[in-house]
Write a protein that holds these residues in place. Structure first.
Motif, short mmCIF file in Angstrom:
data_model
loop_
_atom_site.label_atom_id
_atom_site.label_comp_id
_atom_site.label_asym_id
_atom_site.label_seq_id
_atom_site.Cartn_x
_atom_site.Cartn_y
_atom_site.Cartn_z
N SER A 49 -25.72 -21.03 5.83
CA SER A 49 -25.38 -21.51 6.64
C SER A 49 -25.70 -22.56 7.94
N GLY A 50 -26.95 -23.14 7.84
CA GLY A 50 -27.36 -23.64 9.09
C GLY A 50 -27.14 -25.54 8.03
N GLN A 51 -27.60 -25.32 6.51
CA GLN A 51 -27.07 -26.61 5.94
C GLN A 51 -25.64 -26.63 6.21
N THR A 52 -24.54 -26.07 6.46
CA THR A 52 -22.84 -26.42 6.23
C THR A 52 -23.20 -26.64 7.93
N ASP A 53 -23.91 -26.75 8.43
CA ASP A 53 -23.82 -26.69 10.14
C ASP A 53 -23.42 -28.53 9.88
N TRP A 54 -24.83 -28.73 9.50
CA TRP A 54 -25.83 -29.82 9.85
C TRP A 54 -24.19 -30.85 9.26
N LEU A 55 -23.79 -30.54 8.03
CA LEU A 55 -23.20 -31.57 7.40
C LEU A 55 -22.00 -31.47 8.13
N ALA A 56 -21.47 -30.93 9.23
CA ALA A 56 -20.20 -30.79 9.68
C ALA A 56 -20.63 -31.71 10.94
N ALA A 57 -21.62 -31.49 11.45
CA ALA A 57 -21.78 -32.33 12.72
C ALA A 57 -22.24 -33.68 12.16
N HIS A 58 -22.72 -34.11 11.06
CA HIS A 58 -23.23 -35.48 11.07
C HIS A 58 -22.33 -36.35 9.70
N GLY A 59 -21.05 -35.51 9.69
CA GLY A 59 -20.09 -36.42 8.74
C GLY A 59 -19.66 -36.93 8.73
N GLY A 60 -19.77 -37.72 9.97
CA GLY A 60 -19.70 -40.02 9.64
C GLY A 60 -21.02 -40.32 9.53
N LEU A 61 -22.00 -39.58 9.16
CA LEU A 61 -23.11 -40.42 8.72
C LEU A 61 -23.28 -40.02 7.36
N VAL A 62 -23.31 -39.00 7.31
CA VAL A 62 -23.49 -38.42 5.69
C VAL A 62 -22.48 -39.14 4.80
N GLY A 63 -21.15 -39.59 4.87
CA GLY A 63 -19.98 -40.20 4.26
C GLY A 63 -20.27 -41.52 4.53
N VAL A 64 -20.96 -42.36 4.56
CA VAL A 64 -21.90 -43.85 5.45
C VAL A 64 -22.59 -43.42 4.58
N ALA A 65 -23.42 -43.17 4.30
CA ALA A 65 -24.94 -42.90 3.24
C ALA A 65 -24.20 -42.93 1.74
N VAL A 66 -23.37 -41.98 1.62
CA VAL A 66 -22.84 -41.35 0.53
C VAL A 66 -21.83 -42.87 -0.70
N LEU A 67 -21.23 -43.53 0.94
CA LEU A 67 -20.70 -45.21 -0.21
C LEU A 67 -21.51 -46.16 0.24
N ALA A 68 -23.26 -46.35 0.69
CA ALA A 68 -23.76 -47.45 1.02
C ALA A 68 -24.49 -46.61 -0.66
N VAL A 69 -24.83 -45.58 -0.79
CA VAL A 69 -25.32 -45.35 -2.18
C VAL A 69 -24.06 -45.61 -3.52
N ALA A 70 -23.34 -45.17 -3.56
CA ALA A 70 -22.01 -45.70 -4.11
C ALA A 70 -21.96 -47.14 -4.70
N ALA A 71 -22.02 -47.94 -3.35
CA ALA A 71 -21.91 -49.28 -4.06
C ALA A 71 -23.08 -49.64 -4.87
N VAL A 72 -24.42 -49.59 -4.16
CA VAL A 72 -25.74 -49.80 -4.63
C VAL A 72 -24.73 -49.20 -6.55
N VAL A 73 -24.97 -48.42 -6.35
CA VAL A 73 -24.14 -47.48 -8.01
C VAL A 73 -23.71 -48.23 -8.74
#
Length: 194
Positions: A49-73
């Motif tokens: 539940s702690g990990q889920t709460d962190w992802l919910a609070a930082h969703g925008g930042l996680v999304g940008v990081a995922v897009l950056a990794v996807a672009a590099v790949v």
């Protein structure tokens, strides 16, 4: 593309695909371990539940990081695909023509083999070996073994009049040179008839 025409890409493929395979096995194994409980039943949650709460609070930042990794790949995947489709000549290979349709490359080993076979057609030549100089790519060193009874003048003239012009026509390089070194092999005497 001929088999082995893209030797560097073949070697890179083995390294990259082996690495990706090891990573995929590790991630898949970890996912299998995390998805089951000790009694073999499916786990209720993979994330706490702690990990889920962190992802919910930082969703925008996680999304940008995922897009950056996807672009590099994606960029690496396009570069990898380009290396698969466009053969890269080795430094020793000869580029014969370059145009919008592609590149014509003559493999050095094919050129050297053709020159050797051409020289060995002479009945006075027992063996020929060719090597391309790395510092002067338009020069081929030719080591020719002839019998001790061979007419070196005739063999040399045949190489200059026949082999060299054919090699120049095949490569399209009028500056191609052959450096010839002769060595003799003792001819065994004919058997005596008694």
């Amino acid at each position: 593309m001929s088999q082995g025409a893209n030797r560097r890409a073949d070697r890179t493929n083995r390294v990259v695909l082996t690495g990706l395979g090891v990573v995929a096995i590790a991630v898949g194994g970890a996912g299998l371990v995390l998805s089951t409980t000790s009694d073999g039943e499916g786990a209720d949650r993979i994330l706490t539940s702690g990990q889920t709460d962190w992802l919910a609070a930082h969703g925008g930042l996680v999304g940008v990081a995922v897009l950056a990794v996807a672009a590099v790949v994606a960029i690496l995947a396009v570069q990898w695909l380009r290396r698969q489709l466009v053969p890269l000549p080795q430094a020793a290979d000869m580029t014969l023509a370059r145009g919008p349709a592609g590149v014509s490359v003559l493999r050095t080993d094919a050129l050297l083999h053709a020159i050797e076979r051409d020289v060995e057609r002479s009945d006075q030549v027992s063996r020929a070996r060719a090597a391309r100089r790395t510092r002067t790519p338009a020069t081929v060193e030719l080591f020719v073994q002839v019998s001790d009874r061979a007419d070196l003048g005739r063999v040399g003239a045949d190489i200059v009049r026949q082999v060299l012009p054919r090699a120049r026509r095949a490569t399209g390089r009028d500056d191609l040179e052959l450096l010839v070194e002769f060595s003799t092999v003792a001819t065994p005497p004919a058997p005596r008839v008694q």
